[in-house]
Write a protein that holds these residues in place. Structure first.
Motif, short mmCIF file in Angstrom:
data_model
loop_
_atom_site.label_atom_id
_atom_site.label_comp_id
_atom_site.label_asym_id
_atom_site.label_seq_id
_atom_site.Cartn_x
_atom_site.Cartn_y
_atom_site.Cartn_z
N CYS A 130 1.02 -1.07 -0.06
CA CYS A 130 -0.10 -0.10 0.12
C CYS A 130 0.83 1.11 -0.04
O CYS A 130 1.73 1.49 0.94
N ASN B 63 -3.19 -0.11 -3.67
CA ASN B 63 -3.85 -0.70 -2.45
C ASN B 63 -3.81 -2.31 -2.62
O ASN B 63 -4.15 -2.82 -3.56
N LEU C 189 -5.45 -5.78 -1.70
CA LEU C 189 -6.63 -6.16 -1.54
C LEU C 189 -6.73 -7.63 -1.04
O LEU C 189 -7.45 -8.00 -0.40
N LYS D 175 -3.36 -6.75 -5.98
CA LYS D 175 -3.24 -5.28 -5.60
C LYS D 175 -3.99 -4.38 -6.66
O LYS D 175 -4.14 -4.92 -7.76
N ASP D 176 -4.50 -3.27 -6.50
CA ASP D 176 -5.20 -2.41 -7.37
C ASP D 176 -4.19 -1.17 -7.47
O ASP D 176 -3.98 -0.44 -6.43
N ARG E 260 -11.79 -7.92 -8.30
CA ARG E 260 -11.65 -6.61 -7.65
C ARG E 260 -13.03 -5.91 -6.95
O ARG E 260 -12.78 -5.76 -6.03
N LEU F 229 -13.48 -8.03 -3.59
CA LEU F 229 -12.50 -8.03 -2.48
C LEU F 229 -12.64 -6.38 -1.96
O LEU F 229 -12.52 -6.17 -0.78
N ARG F 230 -12.95 -5.33 -2.96
CA ARG F 230 -13.19 -4.10 -2.38
C ARG F 230 -14.46 -3.77 -1.48
O ARG F 230 -14.38 -3.14 -0.58
#
Length: 288
Positions: A8, A17, A19, A28-29, A141, A144-145
């Protein structure tokens, strides 16, 4: 070291970010503002990653080779391999980054895609993925978010995405001359730079140069799909990105430049096997 190796982090041009990180699978995003048009300083990934762009477009350069990063492709960032990034259009980009433990990745990667090097890595820079893989990127995505998925299910979904993306039924390796590849890259950047525009072949040819017939033939050879379908898949992938933020699917269709809600819904269902509303509900509750 690449920004992709951090869990992060926030920097002027990047936001990364984490996840999911189970030790087996890390997701990761990554958001990039894309303010720098010229090539970046050379970066190097500490471990091999699969990168799934889902918004925007950028160019990835490895030596003299280049690859267009858009929502129709998975990109391979090999451990220890230097690369540079440039942004041919404004607007930035977003990508889902997926790292799998090396022993497991060795089991998943087909031998034909493995590069001859000391560490495990991929032979090419990228592969084109199919709509099912795009849908898996969005489901992973969004779920997870939203916190609607358990780690074990997320791991399973991530590994399904890897298998789907690398499988011979769904991938397309490029095979064309250098000149044709560069020509098609320019077309892809043009399309990704304005997803809502209803392009005609004549307009694309005027922007890129060359005849409409030649562009159509070259694109089919390089990407394995017609130019219009490639553009449609980019627009639908953007819908996958935005769908959880819309209650009104007609408004989403309008914002993406579709002629009507019915046209959008039919294209979405044909590509992903369910309506936009059903996909939205699935993404916000359960992944599958």
């Amino acid at each position: 070291m690449s920004l992709l190796d951090y869990t992060c982090v926030s920097m002027p041009d990047f936001e990364v970010n984490g996840l999911l990180d189970t030790g087996t699978v890390a997701v990761k995003d990554v958001h990039c503002l894309g303010t720098c048009r010229h090539r970046s300083a050379e970066e190097c990934a500490a471990s091999t990653h699969l990168v799934f762009p889902y918004r925007g477009v950028y160019m990835r350069h490895v030596g003299s080779d280049q690859s267009v990063a858009d929502a129709n492709h998975v990109l391979f960032f090999n451990s220890g391999e230097g690369y540079q990034v440039s942004h041919p259009v404004s607007g930035g980009d977003d990508s889902l980054v997926l790292a799998v433990s090396q022993p497991l990745l060795r089991e998943l990667v087909p031998a034909a895609l493995v590069a001859k090097r000391d560490e495990l890595g991929f032979r090419g820079q990228s592969l084109r993925i199919d709509p099912r893989a795009q849908a898996l990127v969005a489901l992973l995505r969004h779920s997870l978010r939203s916190g609607s998925i358990e780690p074990l299910e997320a791991e399973s979904l991530a590994l399904t995405l890897v298998c789907r993306s690398l499988g011979p039924r769904t991938t397309h390796e490029k095979s064309a001359t250098h000149a044709r590849q560069r020509l098609v890259d320019r077309v892809k950047v043009l399309l990704a730079g304005d997803l809502t525009r209803r392009w005609s072949l004549a307009e694309i040819a005027a922007e890129i140069g060359g005849s409409a017939v030649y562009l159509t033939q070259a694109f089919q050879q390089v990407e394995g799909v017609p130019l219009y379908r490639y553009h449609l898949r980019l627009r639908l992938a953007r819908a996958l990105d935005l769908v959880t933020g819309y209650d009104d699917m007609s408004a989403l269709a309008l914002d993406l430049g579709f002629s009507s809600h019915s046209h959008f819904a039919a294209a979405f269902k044909q590509a992903y096997g369910r309506s936009p509303t059903a996909f939205r509900q699935s993404a916000l509750t359960k992944s599958l």
